[in-house]
Design an enzyme around this catalytic site. Sequence first.
Site, PDB file in Angstrom:
ATOM      1  N   GLU A  58       0.875  -1.171   0.000  1.00 44.14           N
ATOM      2  CA  GLU A  58       0.000   0.000   0.000  1.00 44.14           C
ATOM      3  C   GLU A  58       0.910   1.218   0.000  1.00 44.14           C
ATOM      4  O   GLU A  58       1.614   1.466   0.975  1.00 44.14           O
ATOM      5  CB  GLU A  58      -0.929   0.029   1.213  1.00 44.14           C
ATOM      6  CG  GLU A  58      -1.872   1.234   1.169  1.00 44.14           C
ATOM      7  CD  GLU A  58      -2.642   1.500   2.455  1.00 44.14           C
ATOM      8  OE1 GLU A  58      -3.468   2.425   2.439  1.00 44.14           O
ATOM      9  OE2 GLU A  58      -2.414   0.804   3.455  1.00 44.14           O
ATOM     10  N   ASP A  61       5.020   4.675   3.772  1.00 54.60           N
ATOM     11  CA  ASP A  61       4.789   6.117   3.871  1.00 54.60           C
ATOM     12  C   ASP A  61       5.997   6.732   4.542  1.00 54.60           C
ATOM     13  O   ASP A  61       6.659   6.079   5.353  1.00 54.60           O
ATOM     14  CB  ASP A  61       3.520   6.406   4.691  1.00 54.60           C
ATOM     15  CG  ASP A  61       2.859   7.727   4.314  1.00 54.60           C
ATOM     16  OD1 ASP A  61       3.549   8.771   4.384  1.00 54.60           O
ATOM     17  OD2 ASP A  61       1.675   7.726   3.957  1.00 54.60           O
ATOM     18  N   ASP A 108      -2.201  12.234  -3.280  1.00 54.52           N
ATOM     19  CA  ASP A 108      -2.339  13.631  -3.664  1.00 54.52           C
ATOM     20  C   ASP A 108      -2.334  13.680  -5.196  1.00 54.52           C
ATOM     21  O   ASP A 108      -1.386  13.216  -5.820  1.00 54.52           O
ATOM     22  CB  ASP A 108      -1.163  14.438  -3.105  1.00 54.52           C
ATOM     23  CG  ASP A 108      -1.307  15.938  -3.314  1.00 54.52           C
ATOM     24  OD1 ASP A 108      -1.939  16.337  -4.317  1.00 54.52           O
ATOM     25  OD2 ASP A 108      -0.784  16.709  -2.497  1.00 54.52           O
ATOM     26  N   LYS A 122      -1.392  20.601 -10.424  1.00 60.26           N
ATOM     27  CA  LYS A 122      -0.606  21.574 -11.191  1.00 60.26           C
ATOM     28  C   LYS A 122       0.405  20.864 -12.098  1.00 60.26           C
ATOM     29  O   LYS A 122       1.034  19.884 -11.697  1.00 60.26           O
ATOM     30  CB  LYS A 122       0.119  22.524 -10.249  1.00 60.26           C
ATOM     31  CG  LYS A 122      -0.815  23.449  -9.477  1.00 60.26           C
ATOM     32  CD  LYS A 122      -0.038  24.412  -8.605  1.00 60.26           C
ATOM     33  CE  LYS A 122      -0.979  25.356  -7.861  1.00 60.26           C
ATOM     34  NZ  LYS A 122      -0.237  26.312  -6.993  1.00 60.26           N
TER      35      LYS A 122
END
Length: 223
Positions: A51, A76, A125, A129
């Site tokens: 994950e 993470d 995320d 942009k």
Amino acid sequence: MGSKNKLKRFKENETFKNVIQPVRDEVSAGLFSLRGKWNTHFKNENPIVLELGCGKGEYTVGLSRAYPDKNFIGIDIKGARFWRGAKTALEENLENAAFLRSQIELIDLLFAENEVAEIWITFPDPQIKYKRTKHRMTNSDFLDKYRKILRPGGLVHLKTDSEFMHGYTLGLLQGLGLTVNYANHDVYKNEGSPREVLGIQTFYERQYLEKGKPITYIQFKFG
């Protein structure tokens, strides 16, 4: 989260047997000892599922409960965040769940070729942009890294609230000629999604659902 809480969680992570925190320089130099040898950590030869950007580790924990015959690793860089998942896994004696504190861009230095069976990317995320394209977790550079570590036929799952991320990824996959097994723009309204897509919800997912945002899902593989 207060700094005292973070420090406390960092300290606890150091004592958790299911948390691995390699030094970046060691990984970058190709010296990470578990690369190609993750079976020695789990003490079995079961398939390995990752994950990426695991946050609180809800999917790592939820999947490890549902599939005791597979090994799950939440990755993470924010150790204070995945502390919750690591602690829950220990409390429930989930021997097939582990957490790795590292940057995702080092993924191909953390795992060897064909070492991984599946990858879950949960609510990344979207980096909307244009100048942030290199940070999108399904851009072509990241896909190349996933291809290297996945075994033939290995699956990648993307679950997100971002319609932009969903559309961007689908377009990229089709442009690269990759196999999209399944795609759904709203998993809770349209039938057919795998049970683990509906049966496990992250902290952020619950917030998105409260706001009425649709949750999207893509499952794909490399040819």
